[in-house]
Design an enzyme around this catalytic site. Structure first.
Site, short mmCIF file in Angstrom:
data_model
loop_
_atom_site.label_atom_id
_atom_site.label_comp_id
_atom_site.label_asym_id
_atom_site.label_seq_id
_atom_site.Cartn_x
_atom_site.Cartn_y
_atom_site.Cartn_z
N ASP A 191 -0.32 -1.51 12.94
CA ASP A 191 -1.40 -0.54 12.72
C ASP A 191 -2.74 -1.23 12.89
OD1 ASP A 191 -3.21 1.36 11.85
OD2 ASP A 191 -2.63 1.27 9.75
N LYS A 233 -3.22 6.43 15.36
CA LYS A 233 -4.25 7.14 14.60
C LYS A 233 -5.36 7.51 15.57
CE LYS A 233 -3.48 4.71 10.20
NZ LYS A 233 -3.98 3.63 9.31
N GLU A 247 5.43 -1.84 8.22
CA GLU A 247 4.14 -1.72 8.90
C GLU A 247 3.14 -2.73 8.35
OE1 GLU A 247 0.48 1.49 8.79
OE2 GLU A 247 2.53 2.25 8.60
N GLU A 293 -3.06 9.65 -1.05
CA GLU A 293 -2.15 10.30 -0.11
C GLU A 293 -1.07 11.13 -0.79
OE1 GLU A 293 -0.83 7.41 2.73
OE2 GLU A 293 -2.87 7.03 3.44
N GLN A 325 0.80 -1.22 0.00
CA GLN A 325 0.00 0.00 0.00
C GLN A 325 0.83 1.28 0.00
OE1 GLN A 325 -4.04 0.06 1.67
NE2 GLN A 325 -3.13 1.27 3.31
N SER A 362 -6.16 8.11 5.01
CA SER A 362 -6.19 8.39 3.57
C SER A 362 -7.24 9.44 3.22
CB SER A 362 -6.43 7.12 2.77
OG SER A 362 -7.58 6.45 3.25
#
Length: 428
Positions: A313, A338, A286, A205, A163, A368
């Protein structure tokens, strides 16, 4: 003068054109704080609930009028009259009012917007910069950025499985210089991609989103861009990956469509990452495996955790309980932070502290679907987190966070600390 007298909310749009919640908290002094919350594309199964209306006739079902009404009709009556300086009391009042494990009654988006707005109002009324109000005089670490310059997975409409391919200016002396170095690499990457005939459109992003021959080709073009910009890969600019592996995990297997052998077990994925880390200056990985593949995560940590940063995450979702579970099992050595995964400022800061006490690094992160709100930059400095993810070097909702860090670094002057490579404790 610090008493809350009014709480309001509205529906605004995020960077993907989807609705999100913005809240305003007004104090007796007349001072107010305003905050908006982001939304993720690759969301963890265990995140707090982002409340959406589900009405297909409005915003394709993604409206947030219910969350907005919850702020105005349910949260406001409970916290009007409270002291904005009592952040913990305010947050836990809202959590108790919700009464669910996942904030599903009021919505994590409703609670978080008010939580942050209260903090902003409090900082303004005591006439302190936000990072100083939250972190005190010890707030001085300017985080090393992870900049997502090639987007794949759910952040782009291309054939790249991983990603995020990110650069980290670990050799820079200051954040300002690190930002400059990264911008130069970003612009050189555009030239490299154009030279190969690739599309240079950007993803959610702000990173480029070309169709590439393989996941490894993304690393190859980044290496070329670093060198073309005049920097040494690994020394000046290192590479970080966010695989977001839950998004390509199906029935116990990992399906990497861009690879010659697409179907992989957890052990094969670990060998895949080890091979890449042996040949490229990768210092952080990650979500290398799926969020509930605890055994796989343990094996990944044992295999690579002594040489690179292993970030959880979707695995931890900024949740103190899940983090404590991971710590007890020796899983990962870093956590992504987050705010909207857990849904309140107080709980976020508690999770950060838990990670620090266990020797885990903290990486404060955007989503995002972002807004122009730069609050996360202040949190990163306030908690001395040392690392931040806010996307690439394009799209103003990404740069709002980086530009805020420039201001904070300037304001701190000689007190500002940019740790570079040492911000990643586990990197050898």
């Amino acid at each position: 003068m610090t008493e809350i007298i009014e709480v309001h909310a509205r529906e605004i749009l995020d960077s993907r054109g989807n609705p999100t919640v913005e809240a305003e908290v007004t104090l007796l002094s007349g001072i107010s704080g305003r905050a908006s919350v982001p939304s993720g594309a690759s969301t963890g199964e265990h995140e707090m609930l982002e409340l959406r209306d589900g009405d297909p006739k409005r915003y394709l079902g993604k409206g947030v009028t219910q969350a907005v009404n919850n702020v105005i009709e349910k949260i406001a009556p409970e916290i009007v009259g409270m002291d904005c300086l009592n952040q913990r009391d305010i947050d836990y009042t809202m959590i108790a009012l919700d009464g669910t494990e996942n904030k599903g009654a009021l919505g994590a988006n409703a609670i978080l917007s008010v939580s942050i707005a209260c903090a902003k109002a409090a900082a303004a009324v005591v006439e302190l910069p936000l990072y100083r109000y939250l972190g005190g005089v010890q707030a001085k670490d300017i985080p090393v950025p992870m900049m997502n310059i090639i987007n794949g997975g759910q952040h782009a409409d291309n054939n790249v499985d991983i990603q995020e391919f990110m650069i980290m200016p670990v050799g820079a002396p200051t954040f300002r210089e690190g930002l400059r170095m990264s911008a130069e690499v970003f612009h050189n990457l555009k030239a490299v991609l154009k030279g190969k005939g690739y599309n240079t459109a950007v993803g959610d992003e702000g990173g480029f989103a070309p169709n590439l021959a393989s996941n490894e080709e993304a690393l190859a073009v980044i290496m070329a861009a670093i060198t073309r910009a005049g920097y040494e890969p690994g020394k000046d600019i290192a590479i970080a990956l966010d695989a977001a592996a839950s998004s390509f995990y199906e029935k116990g297997k990992y399906i990497l469509a861009a690879e010659k052998k697409p179907e992989k077990t957890a052990d094969e994925m670990i060998r895949f990452y080890e091979d890449l880390a042996n040949r490229y200056p990768i210092i952080s990985l990650e979500d290398g495996l799926a969020e509930d593949d605890w055994e796989g995560w343990k094996a990944l940590t044992q295999a690579m955790g002594s040489r690179i940063q292993i970030v959880g995450d979707d695995l931890f979702v900024t949740n103190k309980k899940r983090l404590e579970q991971g710590i007890s099992k020796g899983i990962a050595n870093s956590i992504l932070i987050k705010l909207n995964q857990i849904g309140s400022l107080t709980e976020t800061l508690e999770t950060i502290q838990t990670a620090k006490e266990a020797g885990y690094t903290n990486v404060v992160s955007h989503r995002s679907g972002e807004t122009e709100d730069s609050f996360m930059a202040d949190v990163a400095v306030a908690a001395n987190c040392g690392q931040i993810k806010s996307g690439s070097l394009s799209r103003s909702e990404r740069l709002a966070k980086y530009n805020q860090l420039l201001r904070i670094e300037e304001e701190l002057g000689d007190r500002a600390v940019y740790r570079g490579r040492s911000a990643l404790y586990s990197v050898r």
